[in-house]
Write a protein that holds these residues in place. Structure first.
Motif, PDB file in Angstrom:
ATOM      1  N   ILE A  34       0.838  -1.209   0.000  1.00 10.29           N
ATOM      2  CA  ILE A  34       0.000   0.000   0.000  1.00 10.29           C
ATOM      3  C   ILE A  34       0.868   1.252   0.000  1.00 10.29           C
ATOM      4  O   ILE A  34       0.631   2.202  -0.765  1.00 10.29           O
ATOM      5  N   LEU A  35       1.902   1.260   0.841  1.00  8.70           N
ATOM      6  CA  LEU A  35       2.795   2.414   0.939  1.00  8.70           C
ATOM      7  C   LEU A  35       3.534   2.642  -0.376  1.00  8.70           C
ATOM      8  O   LEU A  35       3.618   3.776  -0.878  1.00  8.70           O
ATOM      9  N   GLY A  36       4.048   1.554  -0.954  1.00  8.77           N
ATOM     10  CA  GLY A  36       4.723   1.679  -2.243  1.00  8.77           C
ATOM     11  C   GLY A  36       3.773   2.157  -3.327  1.00  8.77           C
ATOM     12  O   GLY A  36       4.135   2.985  -4.168  1.00  8.77           O
ATOM     13  N   GLY A  37       2.545   1.656  -3.306  1.00  6.98           N
ATOM     14  CA  GLY A  37       1.549   2.059  -4.296  1.00  6.98           C
ATOM     15  C   GLY A  37       1.173   3.527  -4.182  1.00  6.98           C
ATOM     16  O   GLY A  37       1.030   4.228  -5.193  1.00  6.98           O
ATOM     17  N   ILE A  38       1.001   4.008  -2.957  1.00  8.91           N
ATOM     18  CA  ILE A  38       0.675   5.423  -2.741  1.00  8.91           C
ATOM     19  C   ILE A  38       1.809   6.308  -3.259  1.00  8.91           C
ATOM     20  O   ILE A  38       1.575   7.317  -3.939  1.00  8.91           O
ATOM     21  N   THR A  39       3.039   5.925  -2.937  1.00  9.46           N
ATOM     22  CA  THR A  39       4.201   6.703  -3.378  1.00  9.46           C
ATOM     23  C   THR A  39       4.286   6.748  -4.895  1.00  9.46           C
ATOM     24  O   THR A  39       4.490   7.814  -5.493  1.00  9.46           O
ATOM     25  N   LEU A  40       4.109   5.583  -5.532  1.00  9.91           N
ATOM     26  CA  LEU A  40       4.160   5.511  -6.991  1.00  9.91           C
ATOM     27  C   LEU A  40       3.045   6.354  -7.621  1.00  9.91           C
ATOM     28  O   LEU A  40       3.276   7.084  -8.591  1.00  9.91           O
ATOM     29  N   ALA A  41       1.845   6.260  -7.065  1.00  7.95           N
ATOM     30  CA  ALA A  41       0.708   7.030  -7.592  1.00  7.95           C
ATOM     31  C   ALA A  41       0.979   8.529  -7.499  1.00  7.95           C
ATOM     32  O   ALA A  41       0.625   9.290  -8.417  1.00  7.95           O
ATOM     33  N   CYS A  42       1.599   8.961  -6.406  1.00  6.86           N
ATOM     34  CA  CYS A  42       1.918  10.382  -6.251  1.00  6.86           C
ATOM     35  C   CYS A  42       2.946  10.836  -7.288  1.00  6.86           C
ATOM     36  O   CYS A  42       2.840  11.934  -7.852  1.00  6.86           O
ATOM     37  N   CYS A  43       3.956   9.981  -7.535  1.00  7.26           N
ATOM     38  CA  CYS A  43       4.961  10.309  -8.556  1.00  7.26           C
ATOM     39  C   CYS A  43       4.304  10.472  -9.925  1.00  7.26           C
ATOM     40  O   CYS A  43       4.565  11.441 -10.651  1.00  7.26           O
ATOM     41  N   ILE A  44       3.445   9.515 -10.287  1.00  9.18           N
ATOM     42  CA  ILE A  44       2.787   9.545 -11.599  1.00  9.18           C
ATOM     43  C   ILE A  44       1.843  10.744 -11.696  1.00  9.18           C
ATOM     44  O   ILE A  44       1.835  11.471 -12.693  1.00  9.18           O
ATOM     45  N   GLY A  45       1.029  10.969 -10.640  1.00 12.45           N
ATOM     46  CA  GLY A  45       0.082  12.074 -10.655  1.00 12.45           C
ATOM     47  C   GLY A  45       0.762  13.419 -10.786  1.00 12.45           C
ATOM     48  O   GLY A  45       0.329  14.291 -11.558  1.00 12.45           O
ATOM     49  N   PHE A  46       1.853  13.603 -10.034  1.00  9.62           N
ATOM     50  CA  PHE A  46       2.579  14.873 -10.100  1.00  9.62           C
ATOM     51  C   PHE A  46       3.165  15.080 -11.486  1.00  9.62           C
ATOM     52  O   PHE A  46       3.149  16.185 -12.033  1.00  9.62           O
ATOM     53  N   ASN A  47       3.668  13.997 -12.070  1.00 11.21           N
ATOM     54  CA  ASN A  47       4.260  14.083 -13.408  1.00 11.21           C
ATOM     55  C   ASN A  47       3.209  14.444 -14.458  1.00 11.21           C
ATOM     56  O   ASN A  47       3.496  15.108 -15.452  1.00 11.21           O
ATOM     57  N   ILE A  48       1.971  14.000 -14.237  1.00  8.71           N
ATOM     58  CA  ILE A  48       0.888  14.285 -15.190  1.00  8.71           C
ATOM     59  C   ILE A  48       0.405  15.721 -15.062  1.00  8.71           C
ATOM     60  O   ILE A  48       0.223  16.429 -16.067  1.00  8.71           O
ATOM     61  N   PHE A  49       0.190  16.177 -13.843  1.00 12.83           N
ATOM     62  CA  PHE A  49      -0.476  17.460 -13.634  1.00 12.83           C
ATOM     63  C   PHE A  49       0.461  18.651 -13.435  1.00 12.83           C
ATOM     64  O   PHE A  49       0.036  19.798 -13.601  1.00 12.83           O
ATOM     65  N   ALA A  50       1.724  18.408 -13.083  1.00 15.57           N
ATOM     66  CA  ALA A  50       2.652  19.521 -12.882  1.00 15.57           C
ATOM     67  C   ALA A  50       3.003  20.167 -14.218  1.00 15.57           C
ATOM     68  O   ALA A  50       2.965  19.521 -15.265  1.00 15.57           O
ATOM     69  N   LYS A  51       3.353  21.431 -14.166  1.00 17.14           N
ATOM     70  CA  LYS A  51       3.683  22.172 -15.365  1.00 17.14           C
ATOM     71  C   LYS A  51       5.191  22.436 -15.449  1.00 17.14           C
ATOM     72  O   LYS A  51       5.888  22.475 -14.445  1.00 17.14           O
ATOM     73  N   SER A  52       5.659  22.592 -16.680  1.00 24.12           N
ATOM     74  CA  SER A  52       7.015  23.033 -16.968  1.00 24.12           C
ATOM     75  C   SER A  52       8.062  22.204 -16.209  1.00 24.12           C
ATOM     76  O   SER A  52       7.941  20.984 -16.105  1.00 24.12           O
TER      77      SER A  52
END
Length: 440
Positions: free
Chosen positions: A173-191
């Motif tokens: 669960i912890l690894g999954g949450i961390t991975l999801a945050c990495c992917i989400g930030f990469n999708i929605f962050a700008k520049s």
């Protein structure tokens, strides 16, 4: 934008400190997690204590800073003069995770000390041998590095090899949450903020882990606030098998450095790299790696993440990067900072790195694509990867060879891929396509 601020897009020239610091810090943040992750992985595999791990993180930030300064402002024939950021290399992680448990962390230090000196000398003599490391050889090796690290990332994701709760629900669960945050930030962050997706995942994962009671803060009570790195904290042990295998990976690292230096000159400065810059870059890699070993740390090399950042932002000013490096060195002088990072749970690290390692595989594939899919290139890549990865999955196949050969190659797919690719590149005819057409 005034002329001084515009200098961030020029190699030379001063930039106002108020502008140089954030742009320089961005470079440090882009490589920060990747700089400490190899230490945490290798130290965990070798059974080092949290105190030792914190000490190594402290040394890593300082030595990486020194190496970057030499790359920015060459000393004699060491350094490229280009905006190259140095850090602990992921290239060696798989072989260190084998050598450490087998011979001890001291054998790693001995091998890095000798291997670094050898790479440094090879860098000074680069004009005599770099023609053998063709782009397709480098591409095969980078691909193999990515594949070899996938199991390392998976082991961390499950909670760390040998841990009592490996594969438990809380680790996954912890690894999954961390991975999801990495992917989400990469999708929605700008520049350029996208470059900080791994750091974002690490921070969120760490906070979640603390809330789940999975972080041990006991080591913080014994950590000093400020201290200098320790000289020779581990007495080097010179094991022949470890030295040979690590030297081979230093050759691999040199090929990556050649690629990084070439890519940086092309994407950041709009020109071809100079032979002097390539030689200085490799020499700096080697000798700084030996210096790193003197302080008990792992090899230092150029960071591809920062080459990508230069390609995106076009910020190449050496003074700007220097400001970020100074911050990194100052952070390394505060052991409590390294001690805090050493409490990072394996599952958080796995969530951050599993995608990073996969990206290395994709980078290798992209390099292969740029080389072109000629019959000769396909033969080199296919044979080196199939033999290198396939044979090391069944290490018993090396049982008829002397022990030193088994130590070097039996479970080290990167070394086998490198050797097979070099041999294929030397013996396969340059005009395979024309020979094939004549046969038809």
């Amino acid at each position: 934008m005034n002329s001084k601020v515009e200098n961030i897009y020029q190699l030379e020239g001063r930039v106002p400190v108020s502008k140089a610091i954030p742009f320089g810090l961005q470079h440090i943040l882009a490589m920060f997690v990747a700089n400490i992750a190899p230490i945490i992985i290798v130290a965990g595999a070798c059974g080092l204590s949290s105190k030792d791990m914190a000490m190594l993180i402290q040394s890593a930030m300082i030595i990486a800073g020194i190496g970057t300064i030499i790359q920015l402002y060459p000393v004699w024939r060491l350094g490229s003069g280009l905006p190259i950021v140095m850090g602990i290399s992921f290239t060696f992680v798989s072989i260190f995770c084998y050598i450490g448990p087998a011979y001890g962390y001291e054998a790693i230090i001995g091998a890095v000390l000798i291997g670094g000196l050898a790479e440094g000398i090879l860098g000074l003599l680069a004009k005599y041998w770099t023609r053998f490391i063709t782009p397709v050889v480098a591409a095969s090796v980078v691909t193999a590095i990515g594949f070899s690290l996938l199991s390392v990332g998976a082991a961390s994701f499950g909670g760390g090899s040998g841990s009592a709760d490996f594969g438990s629900a809380k680790n996954l669960i912890l690894g999954g949450i961390t991975l999801a945050c990495c992917i989400g930030f990469n999708i929605f962050a700008k520049s350029f903020w996208k470059q900080l997706s791994v750091l974002f995942g690490l921070v969120v994962g760490y906070v979640v882990a603390a809330a789940m009671g999975m972080v041990d803060f006991s080591a913080l009570s014994d950590a000093s606030v400020i201290a200098l790195p320790k000289l020779m904290p581990f007495k080097p042990v010179f094991h022949p098998g470890a030295i040979v295998s690590v030297f081979l990976i230093f050759l691999v690292s040199a090929t990556e450095t050649i690629g990084d230096t070439s890519a940086l000159a092309s994407s950041g400065l709009g020109r071809d790299v100079k032979a002097k810059e390539t030689a200085g870059s490799i020499a700096c890699d080697g000798f700084i790696s030996s210096l790193s070993a003197v302080f008990g740390c792992l090899p230092i090399t150029s960071f591809s993440q920062n080459v990508g950042l230069v390609a995106m932002t076009k910020v190449v000013n050496r003074f700007t990067l220097l400001m970020g490096v100074i911050i990194m060195i100052l952070a390394g002088l505060f052991p409590i900072f390294g001690t805090l990072l050493a409490t990072l749970p394996d599952a958080v690290l796995g969530g951050c790195t599993i995608m990073m390692f996969g990206t290395i595989v994709v980078s290798g594939i992209q390099m292969i694509s740029r080389c072109g899919y000629s019959q000769r290139n396909i033969s080199i890549v296919a044979l080196s990867l199939s033999v290198g990865i396939g044979f090391t999955q069944v290490p018993e196949i090396f049982s008829i060879f002397p022990q030193i050969v088994q130590n070097v190659f039996a479970e080290n797919c990167v070394a086998v891929v490198f050797l097979v690719a070099i041999i294929c590149n030397l013996i396969l005819p340059k005009d395979m396509e024309s020979k094939s057409e004549k046969a038809d």
